[in-house]
Design a protein around this motif. Structure first.
Motif, PDB file in Angstrom:
ATOM      1  N   ASP A 237       0.843  -1.199   0.000  1.00 50.96           N
ATOM      2  CA  ASP A 237       0.000   0.000   0.000  1.00 50.96           C
ATOM      3  C   ASP A 237       0.876   1.246   0.000  1.00 50.96           C
ATOM      4  O   ASP A 237       1.277   1.751   1.046  1.00 50.96           O
ATOM      5  N   GLY A 238       1.158   1.697  -1.190  1.00 50.32           N
ATOM      6  CA  GLY A 238       1.989   2.886  -1.354  1.00 50.32           C
ATOM      7  C   GLY A 238       2.244   3.073  -2.832  1.00 50.32           C
ATOM      8  O   GLY A 238       1.758   2.297  -3.669  1.00 50.32           O
ATOM      9  N   VAL A 239       3.002   4.114  -3.159  1.00 50.74           N
ATOM     10  CA  VAL A 239       3.286   4.412  -4.568  1.00 50.74           C
ATOM     11  C   VAL A 239       4.778   4.624  -4.727  1.00 50.74           C
ATOM     12  O   VAL A 239       5.492   4.862  -3.742  1.00 50.74           O
ATOM     13  N   PHE A 240       5.252   4.516  -5.964  1.00 49.71           N
ATOM     14  CA  PHE A 240       6.687   4.678  -6.168  1.00 49.71           C
ATOM     15  C   PHE A 240       6.984   5.221  -7.548  1.00 49.71           C
ATOM     16  O   PHE A 240       6.108   5.290  -8.409  1.00 49.71           O
ATOM     17  N   GLU A 241       8.244   5.562  -7.750  1.00 51.23           N
ATOM     18  CA  GLU A 241       8.775   5.978  -9.042  1.00 51.23           C
ATOM     19  C   GLU A 241      10.172   5.396  -9.194  1.00 51.23           C
ATOM     20  O   GLU A 241      10.925   5.307  -8.209  1.00 51.23           O
TER      21      GLU A 241
ATOM     22  N   HIS B 267       0.347  12.340  -8.696  1.00 51.00           N
ATOM     23  CA  HIS B 267      -0.882  11.815  -9.307  1.00 51.00           C
ATOM     24  C   HIS B 267      -1.238  10.453  -8.690  1.00 51.00           C
ATOM     25  O   HIS B 267      -2.390  10.197  -8.317  1.00 51.00           O
ATOM     26  N   SER B 268      -0.231   9.585  -8.568  1.00 55.79           N
ATOM     27  CA  SER B 268      -0.473   8.256  -7.967  1.00 55.79           C
ATOM     28  C   SER B 268      -0.946   8.415  -6.522  1.00 55.79           C
ATOM     29  O   SER B 268      -1.863   7.715  -6.081  1.00 55.79           O
ATOM     30  N   ALA B 269      -0.308   9.337  -5.782  1.00 55.46           N
ATOM     31  CA  ALA B 269      -0.692   9.556  -4.378  1.00 55.46           C
ATOM     32  C   ALA B 269      -2.151  10.007  -4.305  1.00 55.46           C
ATOM     33  O   ALA B 269      -2.917   9.519  -3.463  1.00 55.46           O
ATOM     34  N   ALA B 270      -2.548  10.904  -5.212  1.00 55.76           N
ATOM     35  CA  ALA B 270      -3.937  11.392  -5.201  1.00 55.76           C
ATOM     36  C   ALA B 270      -4.905  10.246  -5.483  1.00 55.76           C
ATOM     37  O   ALA B 270      -5.926  10.104  -4.811  1.00 55.76           O
ATOM     38  N   LEU B 271      -4.573   9.389  -6.472  1.00 54.18           N
ATOM     39  CA  LEU B 271      -5.467   8.267  -6.797  1.00 54.18           C
ATOM     40  C   LEU B 271      -5.608   7.321  -5.607  1.00 54.18           C
ATOM     41  O   LEU B 271      -6.631   6.662  -5.439  1.00 54.18           O
ATOM     42  N   CYS B 272      -4.553   7.233  -4.781  1.00 53.98           N
ATOM     43  CA  CYS B 272      -4.561   6.307  -3.637  1.00 53.98           C
ATOM     44  C   CYS B 272      -4.993   6.992  -2.340  1.00 53.98           C
ATOM     45  O   CYS B 272      -4.844   6.399  -1.258  1.00 53.98           O
ATOM     46  N   ASP B 273      -5.465   8.236  -2.411  1.00 55.84           N
ATOM     47  CA  ASP B 273      -5.851   8.990  -1.203  1.00 55.84           C
ATOM     48  C   ASP B 273      -4.705   9.077  -0.193  1.00 55.84           C
ATOM     49  O   ASP B 273      -4.931   9.021   1.023  1.00 55.84           O
ATOM     50  N   LEU B 274      -3.490   9.214  -0.691  1.00 58.61           N
ATOM     51  CA  LEU B 274      -2.348   9.462   0.188  1.00 58.61           C
ATOM     52  C   LEU B 274      -2.162  10.978   0.281  1.00 58.61           C
ATOM     53  O   LEU B 274      -2.547  11.710  -0.641  1.00 58.61           O
ATOM     54  N   PRO B 275      -1.552  11.484   1.369  1.00 56.42           N
ATOM     55  CA  PRO B 275      -1.338  12.935   1.455  1.00 56.42           C
ATOM     56  C   PRO B 275      -0.496  13.433   0.277  1.00 56.42           C
ATOM     57  O   PRO B 275       0.407  12.730  -0.190  1.00 56.42           O
ATOM     58  N   GLU B 276      -0.815  14.632  -0.181  1.00 56.05           N
ATOM     59  CA  GLU B 276      -0.093  15.201  -1.323  1.00 56.05           C
ATOM     60  C   GLU B 276       1.393  15.340  -0.982  1.00 56.05           C
ATOM     61  O   GLU B 276       1.744  15.908   0.057  1.00 56.05           O
ATOM     62  N   PRO B 277       2.288  14.813  -1.817  1.00 59.41           N
ATOM     63  CA  PRO B 277       3.718  14.912  -1.489  1.00 59.41           C
ATOM     64  C   PRO B 277       4.209  16.362  -1.527  1.00 59.41           C
ATOM     65  O   PRO B 277       3.808  17.129  -2.396  1.00 59.41           O
TER      66      PRO B 277
END
Ligand code: PLP
Length: 295
Positions: free
Chosen positions: A46-50, A71-81
């Protein structure tokens, strides 16, 4: 991939007024345990990466990768980096790369430790795998059904198609299946027959002098390499477009490539056991361009 360096930090909010961003970061020996056992990246993917390519100490396309991370964080409802904090982390890690040759920079944003309610983040630097054979001799691909129609992202946004999440088990399974079938890599098709992407790369093909790639709206990652190649081709006056592409159109293309940040442009030389047309001069030109410093 041999890890060279790692740096972790507690992500701060976008409006955090702190100016000492370096003070929020800790460097680690990459062999030491940085991630807690309860981190949701490890427990649930549960997280995003590059993954960014580096040439010498230059990280390629940082802005495009950070935009996709957001963009990935927004799709996953993670706080905006907080992008200033991520840029600071990147600048502190890239100095550990060798002065020449290729490296891989990974940015990871996890939902954090279970129950803590705060994300965790880290950046790693590793030596890049040798992609010379794929770039020069090409790769054999098999097409694999992804099991979704091309309009599924609209109907089921919770599938997070289009986000670069840490859940790559399916992508890795597809590559293993491709190898079992005697190929090097896979190209996913939608269940209604359209070309999507490879498990870790975008697809570009040329038909009648025009370069085409599948539409990101079909539930694929919008590749930074594909976008960079399209702007390069645009600067050469070549026509490019997003399109719906069938398997037969891919098979009968004048030339086709899978493109990504680390392997760069790998020409497709075989699809489902059939030899395909290729363009060695354009492949060399694309890889020369991709290996030049890009911002
Ligand atoms: N599609 C998928 C599923 C990927 O994992 C990747 C890269 O890892 C790409 C496309 C290509 O993206 P990029 O060119 O930004 O590396």
């Amino acid at each position: 991939m041999a890890l060279r360096h790692a740096l972790a930090f507690d992500p701060i909010a976008v409006d955090d007024p702190r100016s000492d961003l370096a003070g929020t970061m800790r460097s680690f020996d990459p062999r030491s345990p940085i991630v807690q056992i309860g981190d949701l990246s490890a427990q649930r993917g549960d997280g995003v990466f590059e993954s960014l390519g580096m040439v010498g100490r230059h990280a390629q396309e940082v802005s495009a990768h950070l935009a996709r991370l957001a963009h990935s964080a927004a799709l996953c409802d993670l706080p905006e980096p907080n992008l200033a904090q991520w840029r600071e982390a990147i600048s502190r890690v890239v100095v550990h790369a060798p002065e020449t040759g290729e490296s891989v920079l990974k940015l990871i944003l996890s939902r954090g430790v279970d129950g803590a309610g705060a994300p965790t983040a880290w950046v790693t630097l590793a030596d890049a795998p040798d992609s010379t054979a794929a770039r020069e001799h090409g790769i054999r691909v098999v097409t694999l059904d992804r099991g979704y129609t091309a309009d599924v992202p609209e109907r089921a946004p919770w599938l997070l198609l289009g986000a670069k999440t840490l859940s790559y088990a399916v992508n890795m399974a597809a590559i293993r299946e491709a190898r079992r079938r005697g190929a090097d890599d896979a190209v996913f098709l939608s269940s209604d027959g359209y070309v999507l992407e490879a498990p870790t790369a975008s697809v570009i093909l040329r038909r009648d002098g025009r370069y085409l790639t599948p539409e990101p709206a079909a539930g694929i990652l919008h590749g930074t390499t594909q976008r960079s190649i399209f702007s390069y081709l645009g600067s050469l006056g070549v026509d490019t477009a997003y399109a719906r592409i069938t398997r037969d159109e891919l098979r009968s293309a004048d030339a086709a490539w899978v493109v990504s940040s680390i392997r760069l442009a790998a020409p497709i030389v075989q699809i489902d056991g059939e030899e395909t047309a290729r363009d060695a001069a354009m492949t060399a030109s694309l890889n020369r361009y991709l290996l030049s410093p890009r911002d």
